[in-house]
Each structure stands twice: as C-alpha cells, then as structure tokens.
Motif scaffolding. Structure first.
Motif, PDB file in Angstrom:
ATOM      1  N   ILE A 104     -16.814 -10.071   5.004  1.00 20.69           N
ATOM      2  CA  ILE A 104     -15.842 -11.124   5.350  1.00 20.69           C
ATOM      3  C   ILE A 104     -15.207 -11.691   4.080  1.00 20.69           C
ATOM      4  CG2 ILE A 104     -15.586 -13.435   6.347  1.00 20.69           C
ATOM      5  CD1 ILE A 104     -15.833 -11.188   8.422  1.00 20.69           C
ATOM      6  N   ARG A 105     -16.017 -11.934   3.049  1.00 23.46           N
ATOM      7  CA  ARG A 105     -15.477 -12.436   1.772  1.00 23.46           C
ATOM      8  C   ARG A 105     -14.443 -11.457   1.202  1.00 23.46           C
ATOM      9  NH1 ARG A 105     -17.100 -16.569  -0.965  1.00 23.46           N
ATOM     10  NH2 ARG A 105     -18.994 -17.685  -0.508  1.00 23.46           N
ATOM     11  N   SER A 106     -14.773 -10.174   1.211  1.00 23.41           N
ATOM     12  CA  SER A 106     -13.875  -9.151   0.674  1.00 23.41           C
ATOM     13  C   SER A 106     -12.570  -9.087   1.471  1.00 23.41           C
ATOM     14  CB  SER A 106     -14.586  -7.797   0.695  1.00 23.41           C
ATOM     15  OG  SER A 106     -13.718  -6.772   0.339  1.00 23.41           O
ATOM     16  N   LEU A 107     -12.670  -9.072   2.782  1.00 26.58           N
ATOM     17  CA  LEU A 107     -11.494  -9.007   3.641  1.00 26.58           C
ATOM     18  C   LEU A 107     -10.625 -10.252   3.490  1.00 26.58           C
ATOM     19  CD1 LEU A 107     -10.018  -7.331   5.786  1.00 26.58           C
ATOM     20  CD2 LEU A 107     -11.411  -8.471   7.514  1.00 26.58           C
ATOM     21  N   THR A 108     -11.255 -11.416   3.383  1.00 24.98           N
ATOM     22  CA  THR A 108     -10.507 -12.669   3.220  1.00 24.98           C
ATOM     23  C   THR A 108      -9.763 -12.689   1.888  1.00 24.98           C
ATOM     24  OG1 THR A 108     -12.083 -13.851   4.614  1.00 24.98           O
ATOM     25  CG2 THR A 108     -10.696 -15.189   3.180  1.00 24.98           C
ATOM     26  N   ALA A 109     -10.423 -12.233   0.824  1.00 30.81           N
ATOM     27  CA  ALA A 109      -9.774 -12.183  -0.499  1.00 30.81           C
ATOM     28  C   ALA A 109      -8.572 -11.247  -0.464  1.00 30.81           C
ATOM     29  CB  ALA A 109     -10.772 -11.740  -1.557  1.00 30.81           C
ATOM     30  N   LYS A 110      -8.724 -10.091   0.179  1.00 33.31           N
ATOM     31  CA  LYS A 110      -7.618  -9.143   0.292  1.00 33.31           C
ATOM     32  C   LYS A 110      -6.469  -9.748   1.099  1.00 33.31           C
ATOM     33  CE  LYS A 110      -6.390  -4.451   1.746  1.00 33.31           C
ATOM     34  NZ  LYS A 110      -5.009  -4.791   1.682  1.00 33.31           N
ATOM     35  N   ARG A 111      -6.805 -10.422   2.196  1.00 36.07           N
ATOM     36  CA  ARG A 111      -5.780 -11.041   3.044  1.00 36.07           C
ATOM     37  C   ARG A 111      -5.013 -12.121   2.278  1.00 36.07           C
ATOM     38  NH1 ARG A 111      -4.266 -10.597   8.591  1.00 36.07           N
ATOM     39  NH2 ARG A 111      -5.542  -8.752   8.397  1.00 36.07           N
ATOM     40  N   LYS A 112      -5.728 -12.946   1.503  1.00 37.73           N
ATOM     41  CA  LYS A 112      -5.069 -13.985   0.697  1.00 37.73           C
ATOM     42  C   LYS A 112      -4.138 -13.358  -0.335  1.00 37.73           C
ATOM     43  CE  LYS A 112      -8.492 -17.688   0.853  1.00 37.73           C
ATOM     44  NZ  LYS A 112      -9.449 -18.467   0.034  1.00 37.73           N
ATOM     45  N   LYS A 113      -4.600 -12.293  -0.996  1.00 33.67           N
ATOM     46  CA  LYS A 113      -3.795 -11.606  -2.004  1.00 33.67           C
ATOM     47  C   LYS A 113      -2.545 -11.015  -1.366  1.00 33.67           C
ATOM     48  CE  LYS A 113      -4.021  -7.950  -5.427  1.00 33.67           C
ATOM     49  NZ  LYS A 113      -3.968  -6.556  -5.213  1.00 33.67           N
ATOM     50  N   ASP A 114      -2.698 -10.360  -0.220  1.00 30.18           N
ATOM     51  CA  ASP A 114      -1.548  -9.786   0.490  1.00 30.18           C
ATOM     52  C   ASP A 114      -0.540 -10.858   0.876  1.00 30.18           C
ATOM     53  OD1 ASP A 114      -2.755  -7.312   0.271  1.00 30.18           O
ATOM     54  OD2 ASP A 114      -3.387  -7.206   2.377  1.00 30.18           O
ATOM     55  N   MET A 115      -1.051 -12.000   1.336  1.00 30.41           N
ATOM     56  CA  MET A 115      -0.175 -13.098   1.750  1.00 30.41           C
ATOM     57  C   MET A 115       0.586 -13.647   0.539  1.00 30.41           C
ATOM     58  SD  MET A 115       0.754 -14.784   4.455  1.00 30.41           S
ATOM     59  CE  MET A 115      -0.542 -14.727   5.649  1.00 30.41           C
ATOM     60  N   GLN A 116      -0.093 -13.789  -0.593  1.00 32.12           N
ATOM     61  CA  GLN A 116       0.560 -14.280  -1.805  1.00 32.12           C
ATOM     62  C   GLN A 116       1.639 -13.316  -2.277  1.00 32.12           C
ATOM     63  OE1 GLN A 116       0.135 -17.322  -3.066  1.00 32.12           O
ATOM     64  NE2 GLN A 116       1.799 -16.862  -4.469  1.00 32.12           N
ATOM     65  N   GLU A 117       1.354 -12.019  -2.233  1.00 31.97           N
ATOM     66  CA  GLU A 117       2.342 -11.010  -2.634  1.00 31.97           C
ATOM     67  C   GLU A 117       3.557 -11.044  -1.716  1.00 31.97           C
ATOM     68  OE1 GLU A 117       0.298  -7.256  -2.728  1.00 31.97           O
ATOM     69  OE2 GLU A 117      -0.795  -7.773  -4.550  1.00 31.97           O
ATOM     70  N   LEU A 118       3.335 -11.231  -0.421  1.00 37.20           N
ATOM     71  CA  LEU A 118       4.440 -11.316   0.531  1.00 37.20           C
ATOM     72  C   LEU A 118       5.314 -12.540   0.240  1.00 37.20           C
ATOM     73  CD1 LEU A 118       5.863 -10.266   3.088  1.00 37.20           C
ATOM     74  CD2 LEU A 118       4.269 -11.666   4.417  1.00 37.20           C
ATOM     75  N   ILE A 119       4.671 -13.667  -0.041  1.00 36.81           N
ATOM     76  CA  ILE A 119       5.412 -14.891  -0.353  1.00 36.81           C
ATOM     77  C   ILE A 119       6.251 -14.688  -1.612  1.00 36.81           C
ATOM     78  CG2 ILE A 119       5.138 -17.286  -1.136  1.00 36.81           C
ATOM     79  CD1 ILE A 119       2.729 -17.434   0.833  1.00 36.81           C
ATOM     80  N   GLU A 120       5.647 -14.088  -2.642  1.00 36.13           N
ATOM     81  CA  GLU A 120       6.370 -13.830  -3.888  1.00 36.13           C
ATOM     82  C   GLU A 120       7.549 -12.887  -3.672  1.00 36.13           C
ATOM     83  OE1 GLU A 120       3.466 -12.521  -6.714  1.00 36.13           O
ATOM     84  OE2 GLU A 120       2.420 -14.448  -6.685  1.00 36.13           O
ATOM     85  N   LEU A 121       7.329 -11.858  -2.866  1.00 34.99           N
ATOM     86  CA  LEU A 121       8.386 -10.896  -2.567  1.00 34.99           C
ATOM     87  C   LEU A 121       9.542 -11.573  -1.829  1.00 34.99           C
ATOM     88  CD1 LEU A 121       9.260  -7.856  -2.601  1.00 34.99           C
ATOM     89  CD2 LEU A 121       8.217  -7.707  -0.338  1.00 34.99           C
ATOM     90  N   LEU A 122       9.230 -12.378  -0.845  1.00 36.07           N
ATOM     91  CA  LEU A 122      10.264 -13.061  -0.064  1.00 36.07           C
ATOM     92  C   LEU A 122      11.001 -14.110  -0.886  1.00 36.07           C
ATOM     93  CD1 LEU A 122       8.436 -13.450   3.362  1.00 36.07           C
ATOM     94  CD2 LEU A 122      10.278 -11.864   2.799  1.00 36.07           C
ATOM     95  N   SER A 123      10.310 -14.776  -1.787  1.00 42.71           N
ATOM     96  CA  SER A 123      10.961 -15.805  -2.597  1.00 42.71           C
ATOM     97  C   SER A 123      11.836 -15.226  -3.702  1.00 42.71           C
ATOM     98  CB  SER A 123       9.929 -16.771  -3.184  1.00 42.71           C
ATOM     99  OG  SER A 123       9.099 -16.080  -4.091  1.00 42.71           O
ATOM    100  N   SER A 124      11.570 -13.963  -4.097  1.00 48.17           N
ATOM    101  CA  SER A 124      12.402 -13.352  -5.128  1.00 48.17           C
ATOM    102  C   SER A 124      13.630 -12.648  -4.563  1.00 48.17           C
ATOM    103  CB  SER A 124      11.574 -12.334  -5.936  1.00 48.17           C
ATOM    104  OG  SER A 124      11.208 -11.236  -5.130  1.00 48.17           O
ATOM    105  N   SER A 125      13.719 -12.543  -3.260  1.00 49.26           N
ATOM    106  CA  SER A 125      14.858 -11.854  -2.631  1.00 49.26           C
ATOM    107  C   SER A 125      16.085 -12.716  -2.574  1.00 49.26           C
ATOM    108  CB  SER A 125      14.506 -11.448  -1.198  1.00 49.26           C
ATOM    109  OG  SER A 125      13.427 -10.563  -1.208  1.00 49.26           O
TER     110      SER A 125
END
Length: 125
Positions: A104-125
C-alpha cells in the motif's frame, strides 16, 4: 508460522483532500462496534465492521459521488498480503487501496508521484 493480521488502507480525504495511510488489525475489525480510519483532520475515511469475525463490511464515504459505498470481504478474500483496489460504482474511479502495508505504501507513493507529474504537465501547457 506467524500471520500478519494487520491491514492498511490508503484513501483521499473528501474534506481536506490529503492522502492518508491508515492501519487496523483483525482484532480491531472484529470488535462489535467495528473500527475506523480517520484523517488527520478528523474526517472518517473508512469503517470496517464484522458481526461474525468471518465477514467484514467496509464502508467508505466516496470522494467522487458523495455517497457511502460498502464492500464485503470474507476472511479468505481479505487482501492481507496483496492489494485490492476499491472503485466507486458510479464513476469507476479508484477510491481506496487496501492490503499489506508495504504494498500500500509503494502504490500510494507511485500514485502521488503520477498525480504530481500530471499536475506539472497540465500547468506547463
């Protein structure tokens, strides 16, 4: 043989929006009143109740549709050493991950990282 009777859950709080990782043991879940996982802000994220120590009823107030969803697990189907993804029936979005703590810790960390990358991608567009 030692059997780990703890289960972890990762959920996002619908009140404050934070991810929260909580734990509960089989012994807490089988209590007559059940057990719950609360966010740091005090919001109840998940409640587990068992009337017979063989069947567990998991109740989660949904972040997506504002309804409370229930999931039923038997002792054998509980994801003690695995991960189970629980979805909102209305939106099909993931609302919780339950299972073994390390997974669960591993999956949650991956999910947070993916969400942060998505936010960064959307904000740079």
């Amino acid at each position: 043989m030692v059997f780990d009777t703890n289960i972890s859950a990762s959920l996002r709080c619908r009140k404050c929006g934070r991810f929260f990782l909580g734990d509960m043991s089989f012994f807490e879940m089988k209590n007559a009143g059940g057990s719950c996982i609360k966010c740091e802000c005090g919001e109840v994220l998940m409640t587990v109740k068992s009337h017979d120590s063989k069947t567990f009823h998991v109740y989660i107030p949904c972040l997506m549709c504002d309804k409370e969803h229930s999931f039923v697990f038997t002792w054998k189907s509980m994801p003690w050493g695995k991960v189970k993804i629980l979805n909102c029936p209305s939106s099909s979005c993931d609302i919780a991950f339950i299972g073994g703590r390390a997974l669960i810790r591993s999956l949650t960390a991956k999910r947070k990282k993916d969400m942060q990358e998505l936010i960064e991608l959307l904000s740079s567009s």
